[in-house]
Structures are given as structure tokens and as C-alpha cells.
Design an enzyme around this catalytic site. Sequence first.
Site, PDB file in Angstrom:
ATOM      1  N   ASP A  66       5.135   1.358  -6.406  1.00  0.00           N
ATOM      2  CA  ASP A  66       3.746   1.813  -6.518  1.00  0.00           C
ATOM      3  C   ASP A  66       3.658   2.753  -7.718  1.00  0.00           C
ATOM      4  OD1 ASP A  66       1.132   2.503  -6.143  1.00  0.00           O
ATOM      5  OD2 ASP A  66       1.391   3.425  -4.176  1.00  0.00           O
ATOM      6  N   ARG A 104      -4.932   8.999 -13.366  1.00  0.00           N
ATOM      7  CA  ARG A 104      -3.944   9.181 -12.291  1.00  0.00           C
ATOM      8  C   ARG A 104      -2.576   8.823 -12.858  1.00  0.00           C
ATOM      9  NH1 ARG A 104      -6.366   6.624  -8.733  1.00  0.00           N
ATOM     10  NH2 ARG A 104      -5.361   4.581  -8.618  1.00  0.00           N
ATOM     11  N   HIS A 150     -10.336   2.856  -5.478  1.00  0.00           N
ATOM     12  CA  HIS A 150      -9.764   1.555  -5.130  1.00  0.00           C
ATOM     13  C   HIS A 150     -10.521   0.431  -5.839  1.00  0.00           C
ATOM     14  CE1 HIS A 150      -7.903   3.299  -1.174  1.00  0.00           C
ATOM     15  NE2 HIS A 150      -7.226   3.612  -2.266  1.00  0.00           N
ATOM     16  N   ASP A 193      -8.882 -24.679   6.611  1.00  0.00           N
ATOM     17  CA  ASP A 193      -7.549 -25.075   7.069  1.00  0.00           C
ATOM     18  C   ASP A 193      -6.453 -24.723   6.065  1.00  0.00           C
ATOM     19  OD1 ASP A 193      -8.343 -26.840   5.150  1.00  0.00           O
ATOM     20  OD2 ASP A 193      -7.703 -28.653   6.219  1.00  0.00           O
ATOM     21  N   GLU A 245       1.241  11.440  -6.930  1.00  0.00           N
ATOM     22  CA  GLU A 245       0.158  10.845  -7.719  1.00  0.00           C
ATOM     23  C   GLU A 245      -1.068  11.747  -7.843  1.00  0.00           C
ATOM     24  OE1 GLU A 245      -1.843   7.598  -5.559  1.00  0.00           O
ATOM     25  OE2 GLU A 245      -0.230   7.748  -4.080  1.00  0.00           O
ATOM     26  N   HIS A 299      -8.123  12.968  -3.258  1.00  0.00           N
ATOM     27  CA  HIS A 299      -7.098  12.312  -2.431  1.00  0.00           C
ATOM     28  C   HIS A 299      -5.828  13.154  -2.295  1.00  0.00           C
ATOM     29  CE1 HIS A 299      -4.822  11.201  -6.046  1.00  0.00           C
ATOM     30  NE2 HIS A 299      -5.939  10.711  -6.566  1.00  0.00           N
ATOM     31  N   TYR A 350     -10.879  12.729 -11.709  1.00  0.00           N
ATOM     32  CA  TYR A 350     -11.874  11.662 -11.835  1.00  0.00           C
ATOM     33  C   TYR A 350     -13.231  12.297 -12.129  1.00  0.00           C
ATOM     34  CZ  TYR A 350      -7.958   9.790  -9.218  1.00  0.00           C
ATOM     35  OH  TYR A 350      -6.686   9.485  -8.812  1.00  0.00           O
ATOM     36  N   GLU A 380       1.367   8.222 -11.360  1.00  0.00           N
ATOM     37  CA  GLU A 380       2.064   8.054 -10.073  1.00  0.00           C
ATOM     38  C   GLU A 380       3.483   7.543 -10.286  1.00  0.00           C
ATOM     39  OE1 GLU A 380       1.222   5.767  -5.829  1.00  0.00           O
ATOM     40  OE2 GLU A 380       0.307   5.026  -7.677  1.00  0.00           O
ATOM     41  N   HIS A 400       2.257   1.535   1.554  1.00  0.00           N
ATOM     42  CA  HIS A 400       1.923   2.740   2.322  1.00  0.00           C
ATOM     43  C   HIS A 400       2.712   2.644   3.622  1.00  0.00           C
ATOM     44  CE1 HIS A 400      -2.249   3.489   0.237  1.00  0.00           C
ATOM     45  NE2 HIS A 400      -1.235   3.558  -0.586  1.00  0.00           N
ATOM     46  N   HIS A 407       2.270   9.426  -0.612  1.00  0.00           N
ATOM     47  CA  HIS A 407       2.474   8.786   0.692  1.00  0.00           C
ATOM     48  C   HIS A 407       3.873   8.217   0.768  1.00  0.00           C
ATOM     49  CE1 HIS A 407       2.052   4.950  -1.444  1.00  0.00           C
ATOM     50  NE2 HIS A 407       0.976   5.460  -2.029  1.00  0.00           N
ATOM     51  N   ASP A 413      -2.998   0.843 -11.801  1.00  0.00           N
ATOM     52  CA  ASP A 413      -2.252   1.143 -10.573  1.00  0.00           C
ATOM     53  C   ASP A 413      -1.736  -0.203 -10.064  1.00  0.00           C
ATOM     54  OD1 ASP A 413      -1.303   1.883  -8.074  1.00  0.00           O
ATOM     55  OD2 ASP A 413      -2.981   3.224  -7.642  1.00  0.00           O
TER      56      ASP A 413
END
Length: 427
Positions: A258, A394, A230, A37, A372, A337, A376, A396, A348, A341, A247
Site C-alpha cells: 500500500d 499524501r 477515495h 452468469d 500516511e 484521516h 487536502y 504513504e 487493511h 493501518h 495511491d
Amino acid sequence: MIKEQEYKKRRERLLKKLSNDSLGVIFSAEPATRSNDTHHPYRQDSNFYYLCGFKEDSAALLFLKSKGKTKTLLFVHKKDKTIELWTGERLGVKEAKKIFLVDEVCAIDDLEKKLKGYIKGKKNIYFESSSKKSSVKKVSKLTKDIKNKHDIVPLVQKMRLIKSAAEIEMIKESINITAKAHHRAITMDKRGKYEYQLQAEIEHEFKVNAAYSDAYTSIVACGNNANTLHYIKNDKPLTDGELILIDAGCEHNYYASDITRTIPVNGSYSKAQKELYDLVLNTQLRIISMIKPLVKRSHLQETAEKLLTKGMVELGILKGDYKNLIKEKKHKKYYPHGIGHWMGIDVHDPAPYRDAKEREIALQKGMVLTIEPGLYIDKNDKSVPKKYRGIGIRIEDDILVTKDGCENLSHHIVKTVDEIESLSFKF
């Protein structure tokens, strides 16, 4: 802040997209159960918020269009002292009438009755046809006799593609807070710390600067964890000699940022780490320099893949002619990737990438997108020189397309090796 007049203009633009003899309806988000709840903090549906700025649940916008005449109604939860005792004050119908520039404000309890009257004579219904909201299901049943059913969501999402001056300022505010968070992460002493402790420092900076929510779950990935795109477990130690891919971006007044930076735990990059980092950074800088109206994202993607693949050949990570490697998609193992975006109310932003004829939408003034590139390299990849294994990088930034080029809205967040090392706590 975005003024009521701007929300009104958005609704007017939407009405122009609706056919004559039509009814349109879009609902607020429904509260999300966390467990039993208890609920997650409420966040308004992005499309609904874009059209009116109203932040409460149990609300709806109704659009009517007939013979060139239009009408917009906002339905809100009526005042209820018992509910407000538990969940906080509601605006109510009377106060909503004073604020929102709609033709009529009604209690949400009257929506079904109003709908039954407005449905008569309508040939088209625009609603969130793919939504799982319980309210949408009710509308679908009530309007079953209207033959022409349309999804209203793509119409709104297309409008969201070009940002107004006010929206750009909101995004800048979000980025400015995120800049403080990333700089805090760079400067802090990371000896003996864990990823989640660094995450806490970042999100602390969000909240003390009035960004009460992150725009997405923060990624704080040390060493080989950065090779999980991710990664959100954030539960491993920060190890001396490794890099941390961070990130993280906040949401401030419903607009996202972002940002990704990859920083050394001990404050200094090794020679191998610097080689990979500079390859990614130089690629990103080149791509950003290409951004201007009429350029296509696919061209940016292709250029990034070319630059990263050529660089990987030079470093001995890939072997062979870079053109053939790209043709055979060998580079995808290390750069799987896209280049970026859309970004806005959603991190996104669900604005379209292709038009109704499936043609790619070229960049236009007022669009905001991330850039970005990344590399890897898994720790167990024995095809790669040992010194590069276990490194994930990365970088970005958030970019605004301008009349003649672009503006890097996050340019003030340090990102060169020298800048990061100069700001870092070293041990």
C-alpha cells in the site's frame, strides 16, 4: 512462499484458543457474481487462507477439541471433469491429502454428515457468526442445540496481527513490484494523457511481474481530484502544472502492499507545491522515526496532527494558536484521516486495534502498518492562500516494527522532491 508446517502451527495455535468440548469451522470464500452468469476472479477468504493456504472454493476447515485431544479436517471439492472443463482443474481429496498437514481430508459433500456426528457431546461451537456465507447459515441451523456459540473470526484476526518471517518476505515481494510501478509512473511522459492511462501503466507493471491483482482499486488523482480521499474514477486529464496523487499497491501471493506518492505532471514542483509536500514528508519522516515496540498509534496520530497543524499555521493556511486549533479540530478539515493501518493479507488487515478490555494495543515486533499523513486543500476554499488551493498530498509507506525500532519496507521508492524531480520525465 509459506511452508505447510507454518500453516499447521497456525491451526495448532487456534486450537489452543478453543475451549474443551468444542467444534470450530471456517469456510472458504464463495464465488462473487460480476454480472448475470459471469464471476469476478476468485479470491480466497483471507482468514481461511491464513489457516491453510488452500485457494479453491467449496472448502472448509473443521476443528475438534475434546478432553485435550484435537483433530483438524480439511474439506475440499471432489474431482469433477465436467466442472473442471469450464473452470479449471481442482486438486481433489486424494491430492490434497498429499499436501496439507491436517488429520483428515474429506469431500465437501460429506461435511453435513460429518458435522452431525461431531456435534454430539460438544458444548461450544466456534464459527463465522456474522458472515453472510450460505455455508455458515447451514452450520448455524445444524448446531442450534449447542448453547455456547462463539465467533471464530476475532481469534484468527488477532493471530494475524504479528507477521512471521515468511509473511514479511511475502510483503517485501509485493512492495518490490509496487516500487517498479510507481517508478514507471514517475518516469513516463504524461503529456496529453489521462488518469486512467497512468493507472493502466501502473497495473501493467503489476501483472508483468506476476502480481495478478491490485491490492485495492488504484487511485490516480490529478489536481483537485486528490482532495477526494477515495477517488477512483480516474477519468480526468493529467494537467500541466498540477500534482498527481497515486495511491496504488499490488497483491502478490495473497500479500498486499500500500504505497502513495504525489508527483508533478510536468516533472517539477512549484514553490507552493513543494512547501506543502515538504510539510507532509517531514511529518511522515518524524512519525516513522518514532515507531518502536510499546509506542501507541494514538501517540503517532497526535504527533502527526501537531506537526501538520503547526506547519499549516506557518504557511497561513490556518490562523491562531496550533494547540487551540487542534482542540477545536480545525485541522481536521485538511487532515481528516488516521496516520495508518495494519497491513498483510488484506491491505487493511482486520487485526484488532484494541484488546478485550478496550485498551489500545501498543506496537509490537512483527507488526506491519502504513504511515500516511496527508493534506487536502479544496480548490474552492477561499480561506486558504490561493497558491495552495486545489492541492492534495499524501505520502504513504509500509513499516515493519522491529525489536528496537522499525524498518521502512518501501524505503527504496523515491519520495523526496529532489529524488522525484531527478527521476521524472520533464516537459
